[in-house]
Write a protein that holds these residues in place. Structure first.
Motif, short mmCIF file in Angstrom:
data_model
loop_
_atom_site.label_atom_id
_atom_site.label_comp_id
_atom_site.label_asym_id
_atom_site.label_seq_id
_atom_site.Cartn_x
_atom_site.Cartn_y
_atom_site.Cartn_z
N ARG A 279 0.87 -1.19 0.13
CA ARG A 279 0.02 0.10 0.03
C ARG A 279 0.86 1.44 -0.06
N PHE A 280 2.13 1.22 0.53
CA PHE A 280 2.91 2.34 0.67
C PHE A 280 4.23 1.91 1.18
N LEU A 298 6.25 -7.63 -10.69
CA LEU A 298 4.67 -6.81 -10.82
C LEU A 298 4.65 -6.12 -9.46
N THR A 299 4.52 -4.98 -9.32
CA THR A 299 4.36 -3.98 -8.50
C THR A 299 3.37 -2.97 -8.22
N SER A 300 3.02 -2.57 -7.23
CA SER A 300 2.02 -1.44 -7.03
C SER A 300 2.83 -0.16 -7.46
N GLU A 301 1.78 0.67 -7.96
CA GLU A 301 2.44 2.04 -8.19
C GLU A 301 2.56 2.76 -6.66
N ARG A 316 4.56 -1.78 -13.26
CA ARG A 316 3.79 -1.23 -12.14
C ARG A 316 2.35 -1.03 -12.56
N LEU A 317 1.33 -1.31 -11.53
CA LEU A 317 0.01 -1.11 -11.60
C LEU A 317 -0.55 -0.35 -10.46
N SER A 318 -1.57 0.47 -10.52
CA SER A 318 -2.27 1.03 -9.48
C SER A 318 -3.15 0.19 -8.56
N LEU A 319 -3.25 0.40 -7.26
CA LEU A 319 -4.07 -0.72 -6.46
C LEU A 319 -5.48 -0.24 -6.65
N GLU A 320 -5.70 0.71 -7.36
CA GLU A 320 -7.26 1.15 -7.90
C GLU A 320 -7.50 0.51 -9.05
N GLU A 329 -2.28 -9.35 -15.86
CA GLU A 329 -1.02 -9.00 -15.98
C GLU A 329 -0.14 -9.81 -15.21
N LEU A 330 -0.78 -10.75 -14.20
CA LEU A 330 0.31 -11.81 -13.45
C LEU A 330 0.57 -12.84 -14.37
N LEU A 331 -0.60 -12.97 -15.23
CA LEU A 331 -0.54 -14.39 -15.90
C LEU A 331 0.29 -14.10 -17.32
N LYS A 332 0.23 -12.54 -17.76
CA LYS A 332 0.86 -12.23 -18.75
C LYS A 332 2.51 -12.33 -18.48
#
Length: 369
Positions: A279-280, A298-301, A316-320, A329-332
């Motif tokens: 989350r942070f 694969l991480t959160s922004e 990076r992907l947003s948790l939103e 994205e995980l599978l890709k």
């Protein structure tokens, strides 16, 4: 010889502990003597290795366990030995307890560094309130103000101190964390996961690290990828809660709970993909170590700022974003992402300002001046 007193090491080899060990391992022991204040009678992380470098550990009871005894032990140590040190370096995730700086000032340690390692409160409401109160008085006791990131500067220090604060990168030894195929094979054989696709996470089992979200996306991914396994390295207060959630999701047989581990490089080498949905973070040491190992990530922004994305295989992907997007994205990445080459990693860390050999020269100067 510069004699430095350090606070920040605990029994758990987490982010702050890794940061300190990474830097102190590279600093010339002929020029600097580091002694550690340890608020536990148990061995701290990396204690044996630090002792080999000539570091001394000063163990005392935790304030939360016996406040009166804690005060007595701290008072006795500083009154007898405070003037032996030219600097105290206090590494913390909040300002809830600044006793070490108060005693350092009282007993004559001239240089007093406070070093922020987080960007939000990850403790109780009370400690959060103490942090806010101590933001108003920290300049009375500290002489130098450091932080692991700009976000950590903003949370830790009032506006009047922000211009004085120095950002110290949580630099990594890429050689120490480099992918080791032999270690990988040994561990995978030990776990019986030679043919598995291992998704891994390293971090305290805690709200901040967001393993609850990780379990949920893994539960969806494993339906389409039955050879996948999830390995969680770390312990924490959320362990039982997370194990209960894993049972509810029906994925217990796909998860290995590794607990606290010393050889993080070996575990990273055994992983195929690093998943980091925090989350942070103050500064994401676990993600930097994974990049030093070359792992696809694969991480959160929210966990990893753009400046800490050093390798091309970090996404990076947003948790939103919807959970389905994370699963896709995980599978890709599991299908396409590959480890980065070591020579490329080394140059990426130098260019990004996260190579320990380069950054250690800067911190040596700051400790002296």
């Amino acid at each position: 010889m510069h004699k430095i007193l350090v606070f920040g090491m605990t029994e758990n080899p987490g982010g702050v502990e890794s940061f300190l060990y990474n830097y102190i391992s590279e600093i010339d022991p002929g020029e600097f003597q580091f002694d550690f204040l340890c608020n536990s009678y148990e061995k701290i992380a990396y204690e044996d290795k630090l002792a080999e470098r000539g570091c001394k550990m000063i163990h005392f009871i935790a304030r939360s366990k016996n406040y009166k005894k804690y005060k007595q032990e701290i008072q006795t140590f500083f009154s007898k030995h405070g003037k032996e040190y030219e600097c105290i370096w206090v590494n913390v995730c909040s300002l809830a307890n600044i006793d070490y700086l108060k005693y350092a000032k009282k007993y004559g340690i001239p240089k007093r560094i406070i070093h922020s390692h987080n960007s939000k409160n990850m403790d109780s409401w009370l400690r959060g309130e103490l942090h806010q109160l101590n933001r108003f008085v920290i300049q009375k006791y500290a002489t130098d103000f450091w932080a692991c990131s700009e976000a950590a500067v903003s949370w830790f220090y009032r506006d009047s101190l922000k211009d004085k604060a120095k950002v110290i990168h949580n630099a990594i030894s890429t050689e120490r964390m480099a992918y080791d195929p032999e270690k990988s094979l040994q561990l995978r054989e030990k776990l019986g996961l030679q043919d598995a696709y291992i998704m891994g996470n390293v971090g305290r089992l805690h709200f901040q690290k967001n393993q609850e979200f990780l379990l949920k996306i893994f539960a969806q991914a494993v339906k389409k990828m039955p050879e996948a396994r999830l390995v969680l390295v770390g312990q924490g207060e959320d362990e039982e809660k997370l194990k209960k959630l894993a049972a509810e999701l029906g994925i217990e047989k796909y998860i290995y709970w590794a607990g606290v581990q010393k050889d993080i490089c070996q575990w990273l080498s055994a992983f195929d993909l690093f998943v980091f949905p925090s989350r942070f973070e103050g500064a994401p040491i676990a993600a930097l170590e994974a990049q030093a190992n070359g792992l696809p990530i694969l991480t959160s922004e929210q966990a990893v700022p753009e400046a800490c994305v050093l390798n091309g295989n970090c996404r990076r992907l947003s948790l939103e974003e919807p959970m389905e997007k994370w699963v896709d994205e995980l599978l890709k990445m599991a299908e396409n992402a590959k480890r980065e080459e070591q020579a490329v990693i080394q140059q990426n860390f130098v260019d990004g300002g996260y190579d320990i050999h380069t950054e250690v020269k800067k911190i040596e100067k700051l400790l002296c001046c």
